[in-house]
Design a protein around this motif. Structure first.
Motif, PDB file in Angstrom:
ATOM      1  N   PRO B  92       0.809  -1.228   0.000  1.00 12.94           N
ATOM      2  CA  PRO B  92       0.000   0.000   0.000  1.00 12.94           C
ATOM      3  C   PRO B  92       0.838   1.272   0.000  1.00 12.94           C
ATOM      4  O   PRO B  92       0.332   2.349  -0.338  1.00 12.94           O
ATOM      5  N   ASN B 122      -6.764   2.147  -5.138  1.00 13.75           N
ATOM      6  CA  ASN B 122      -5.981   3.389  -5.052  1.00 13.75           C
ATOM      7  C   ASN B 122      -4.789   3.355  -6.008  1.00 13.75           C
ATOM      8  O   ASN B 122      -3.624   3.401  -5.595  1.00 13.75           O
ATOM      9  N   LYS B 209      -6.079   7.192  -0.529  1.00 13.45           N
ATOM     10  CA  LYS B 209      -7.138   6.233  -0.164  1.00 13.45           C
ATOM     11  C   LYS B 209      -8.541   6.763  -0.473  1.00 13.45           C
ATOM     12  O   LYS B 209      -9.480   6.590   0.297  1.00 13.45           O
TER      13      LYS B 209
END
Ligand SMILES: Cc1ncc(C[n+]2csc(CCOP(=O)(O)OP(=O)(O)O)c2C)c(N)n1
Ligand code: SF4
Ligand code: SF4
Ligand SMILES: [Mg+2]
Lengths: 79, 252
Positions: B92, B122, B209
């Motif tokens: 992430p 994302n 996000k």
């Protein structure tokens, strides 16, 4: 005596594919495709009227192969 | 002295080192090259070279990974958004983007595109719409314009047989998972500077996000269109921009 913007470009002649997009992008009609060819047989870009270059970098921006380096400086002019 | 100007302090533009010295295989004047260069410049300026992972498509950009000094993963045809989903979920903290043509994104990969956007992954999707299958010899794409000639519609796209040009970017706007959608081009210096700003925003969004960013580049395929590179840009402005108007479509 005033100052004047002076530009000049360096073309990576072996990397250039002679697409001609820089030639049409130049607002001062500085560029042309050379009569000479590189090792791949492409007529690479070159400055035909170097004195007219102002270093605006339009040619560099539009080059799909990142072949053009642009230089810009101020020079003293006599008029 | 004429050569005095070629000093480091006078340098205003040159190739970013994020784009390496491998000669790109694209036809002379292809939009793919300009967009590659912009991606590399943005990654360089943002200082995220070590933290960016690109997903290469099938299509003319299949070798994209050869030209960028950054991590890349090749995906099967159309599957880049699915691969990007996995990579972004595992990492992430990385900036993950796909790079896809219209055949890849809007034909074989329609499902992956829509569902990645609908899930609000994302990631940044970079979409090169040249209205043709460049790599395989200029066949009709979903995005081929009405009346436009290709090797599989040599008399021009007939909507009664071939359907209508698919404006997939407009469709993606409807999905709740998308947060930034814009249509750009790279045919002149002004459009290139604008497109670069959009790319920067698209990359920045990867860390917020808030959903998927999609940047469509209305592009040329001068070989497939059978025109010179300069003529292809003119033809694009005259014809492609009517079907695919430039500008932001969504920004939340
Ligand atoms: C599963 C699969 N189906 C079909 C192909 C053949 N194929 C290769 S590239 C391509 C389309 C390329 O068009 P596009 O995505 O628009 O990219 P461009 O070359 O125009 O940039 C197709 C159909 C393939 N490689 N794999
Ligand atoms: S820097 Fe500007 S003026 Fe000089 S050659 Fe390039 S486009 Fe022309
Ligand atoms: S076939 Fe078209 S899209 Fe592919 S490299 Fe050549 S000009 Fe570019
Ligand atoms: Mg295509």
């Amino acid at each position: 005596m005033g100052t004047k913007i002076k530009g000049a470009i360096l073309v990576n002649e072996e990397r250039c594919k002679g697409c001609g997009l820089c030639v049409v992008a130049c607002p001062h009609d500085v560029l042309t495709l050379s009569k000479k060819v590189n090792a791949k047989g492409y007529n690479f870009a070159t400055m035909e009227h170097p004195d007219a270059c102002v270093g605006c970098a339009s040619c560099g921006y539009v080059c799909p192969d990142a072949c053009i380096s642009v230089y810009r400086t101020k020079v003293e002019s006599s008029n | 002295m004429e050569n005095d100007i070629f000093k480091p302090e006078n340098l205003v533009y040159t190739k970013t080192p994020v784009l390496n010295d491998t000669p790109m295989h694209y036809c002379p004047g292809c939009s793919h090259g300009v967009v590659h260069k912009l991606v590399a410049e943005v990654v360089d300026e943002m200082g995220i070279q070590e933290d960016t992972i690109g997903i290469a498509p099938v299509g003319c950009a299949v070798f994209a990974y050869r030209y960028f000094e950054m991590d890349f993963q090749e995906a099967a045809h159309g599957r880049a958004p699915a691969v990007a989903t996995a990579i972004k979920r595992l990492y992430p903290e990385k900036y993950v983007f796909t790079y896809q043509g219209d055949g890849d994104l809007a034909a074989i990969g329609t499902a992956e595109t829509i569902h990645a956007c609908n899930r609000g992954e994302n990631i940044l999707i970079i979409f090169i719409n040249n209205a043709i299958y460049g790599m395989t010899g200029g066949q009709m794409a979903p995005t081929t314009l009405e009346g436009m000639k290709t090797s599989t519609c040599p008399y021009g796209r007939d909507t009664t047989i071939n359907g209508y040009p698919l404006n997939i970017t407009d469709l993606l706007v409807q999905l709740k998972g998308t947060r930034y959608i814009t249509r750009q081009s790279v045919h002149n210096a002004a459009s290139i500077l604008k497109a670069k700003k959009a790319l920067k925003k698209g990359f920045q969004n990867c860390m917020e996000k808030k959903g998927t960013s999609v940047i469509e580049f209305v592009s040329t395929c001068n070989s497939g269109w059978k025109m010179s590179p300069a003529k292809a840009n003119e033809w694009m402005v005259e014809n492609m921009f009517k079907a695919y108007p430039l500008g932001d479509l969504k920004d939340i």
